[in-house]
Design a protein around this motif. Structure first.
Motif, PDB file in Angstrom:
ATOM      1  N   VAL A 192      -6.704   4.382  -5.166  1.00  0.00           N
ATOM      2  CA  VAL A 192      -5.926   3.670  -4.136  1.00  0.00           C
ATOM      3  C   VAL A 192      -5.620   4.563  -2.950  1.00  0.00           C
ATOM      4  O   VAL A 192      -5.540   5.782  -3.077  1.00  0.00           O
ATOM      5  N   THR A 193      -5.399   3.917  -1.812  1.00  0.00           N
ATOM      6  CA  THR A 193      -4.889   4.629  -0.636  1.00  0.00           C
ATOM      7  C   THR A 193      -3.529   4.029  -0.307  1.00  0.00           C
ATOM      8  O   THR A 193      -3.388   2.820  -0.143  1.00  0.00           O
ATOM      9  N   VAL A 194      -2.543   4.924  -0.249  1.00  0.00           N
ATOM     10  CA  VAL A 194      -1.169   4.485   0.039  1.00  0.00           C
ATOM     11  C   VAL A 194      -0.829   4.879   1.468  1.00  0.00           C
ATOM     12  O   VAL A 194      -1.072   6.017   1.872  1.00  0.00           O
ATOM     13  N   ILE A 195      -0.250   3.940   2.221  1.00  0.00           N
ATOM     14  CA  ILE A 195       0.261   4.296   3.548  1.00  0.00           C
ATOM     15  C   ILE A 195       1.756   4.558   3.380  1.00  0.00           C
ATOM     16  O   ILE A 195       2.477   3.738   2.801  1.00  0.00           O
ATOM     17  N   GLY A 196       2.208   5.716   3.833  1.00  0.00           N
ATOM     18  CA  GLY A 196       3.636   6.064   3.761  1.00  0.00           C
ATOM     19  C   GLY A 196       4.260   5.911   5.135  1.00  0.00           C
ATOM     20  O   GLY A 196       3.643   6.270   6.143  1.00  0.00           O
TER      21      GLY A 196
END
Ligand code: KG4
Ligand code: ZN
Length: 353
Positions: free
Chosen positions: A10-14
């Motif tokens: 997954v790629t998480v945007i913070g």
């Protein structure tokens, strides 16, 4: 909110806007491989410097254009394809500032249909130590974390991801606040911590005798509000002396302030680590940038607790940033602890544990 099984890849945007830093980051994870892909931070320090501290309304307003700019840079042409999960700081912090990030994140969740997670800013600071690959290898619960920032000074027992208990904390001012207020009394710019640390390099901490509040107290609590009174009294006679002598005294007082704060923090952390028989000690939060604190705590862990790992925050993610928020979001995502974008709200007083 019911959720599908979390994906491995997954790629998480913070997104972080809890105080005076606007930040956005993309963090990709595939099993145990974790990589910060982008890490943008826009600091408002120059804006708040003229007021001598953070002005909440100014902070909130300044986040708006910055967030739009960082978001467009981060998403680029990929737009919603750039991320799979949204992690946004929802507390603790300044209510109006938090809402800027939160409302943008909720809108992103609505438009993209991707899951959203409200992250505790302090859990983000915990994750700033985990972002260091060397620390990750030694990461074994139970851990003890010293969180030291502008608003918080807490000793947190970590029994697992999301399983936290505060075992000690300041009863009044935070350690960062003690640095900032002492600096202000001495006519130094905001933020005071780095200014004091710099002057302290050329000062003698024994020239001024400052108190070590609650050091002898058997509890794991701390107190720093008395320190600023002591600093005020110590500085008073030096305010109007000739510039050269005054500058020298300022260096000595800076060194004394730093030593007083560091001694208390290190002693209480070591006591807590022994009491709870932890496997590792984390040092995180803005004040963990302090070289003396990093070094002294490291030395004491090595000397008093040779089997315990010392896990200070990764240097790239010490002060407020969004990579640490994305990392804590990843922990929550892997626990399936998702939020509903329709209900997610700011929680300015949110405590860990
Ligand atoms: O974690 P942070 O960036 O923001 C909050 O969540 O509060 O921490 C900011 C605090 C400020 O009080 C600042 O003076 C302190 O961290 N700080 C330092 C140093 N660098 C930043 N304190 C002591 N020594 C430093 N080198
Ligand atoms: Zn912070």
């Amino acid at each position: 909110m019911p959720a599908k099984k979390p994906s491995r890849n997954v790629t998480v945007i913070g997104i972080e806007t809890s105080c005076d830093e606007t930040a956005i980051s993309l963090l990709s994870a595939n099993g145990s491989t974790v990589r910060v892909k982008t890490h943008l931070v826009s600091s408002q320090v120059p804006i708040h410097q003229k007021y001598g501290g953070v002005v909440p309304e100014v902070a909130a307003r300044s986040h708006v254009p910055e967030l739009v700019s960082l978001l467009t840079q981060t998403l680029g042409k990929k737009k919603f394809k750039a991320f799979d999960v949204i992690a946004v700081t929802s507390g603790p912090g300044l209510a109006t500032a938090l809402r800027v990030g939160l409302e943008s994140a909720r809108m992103l969740a609505f438009l993209s249909g991707k899951p959203i997670i409200g992250v505790n800013h302090l859990e983000g600071h915990l994750a700033s130590a985990w972002l260091n690959p060397k620390n990750r290898l030694k990461w074994k619960f139970p851990l003890l974390a010293l969180i030291v920032s502008g608003g918080h000074t807490e000793l947190v027992l970590m029994n697992g991801f999301g399983k936290y208990r505060i075992v000690g904390q300041t009863r009044d001012d935070a350690a960062g606040e003690a640095f900032d207020k002492s600096a202000k009394l001495m006519g130094l710019p905001y933020p005071g911590g780095p200014a004091i640390a710099k002057l302290a390099l050329e000062g003698n901490p024994d020239e001024f005798k400052l108190p070590r509040p609650m050091l002898q107290d058997p509890s794991l609590d701390m107190s720093f509000s008395g320190l600023k009174t002591a600093v005020r009294l110590a500085w008073e006679p030096w305010k109007n002396v000739a510039a050269e002598r005054k500058e020298l005294a300022k260096r000595h007082l800076a060194a004394s302030v730093q030593t007083a704060i560091v001694e208390v923090l290190v002693e209480k952390t070591i006591r807590a680590a022994k009491k709870y028989k932890v496997k590792g000690v984390l040092l995180v939060g803005g004040v963990s940038a302090n070289a003396m604190l990093r070094e002294e705590l490291g030395k004491r862990v090595k000397k008093d607790l040779p089997k315990v790992a010392y896990l200070p925050s990764d240097r790239a993610y010490i002060t407020d940033n969004a990579a640490m928020i994305a990392a804590a979001g990843l922990w929550r995502y892997r626990m399936n602890d998702l939020d509903d974008w329709k209900k997610l709200d700011a929680n300015p007083e949110w405590n860990l544990g």
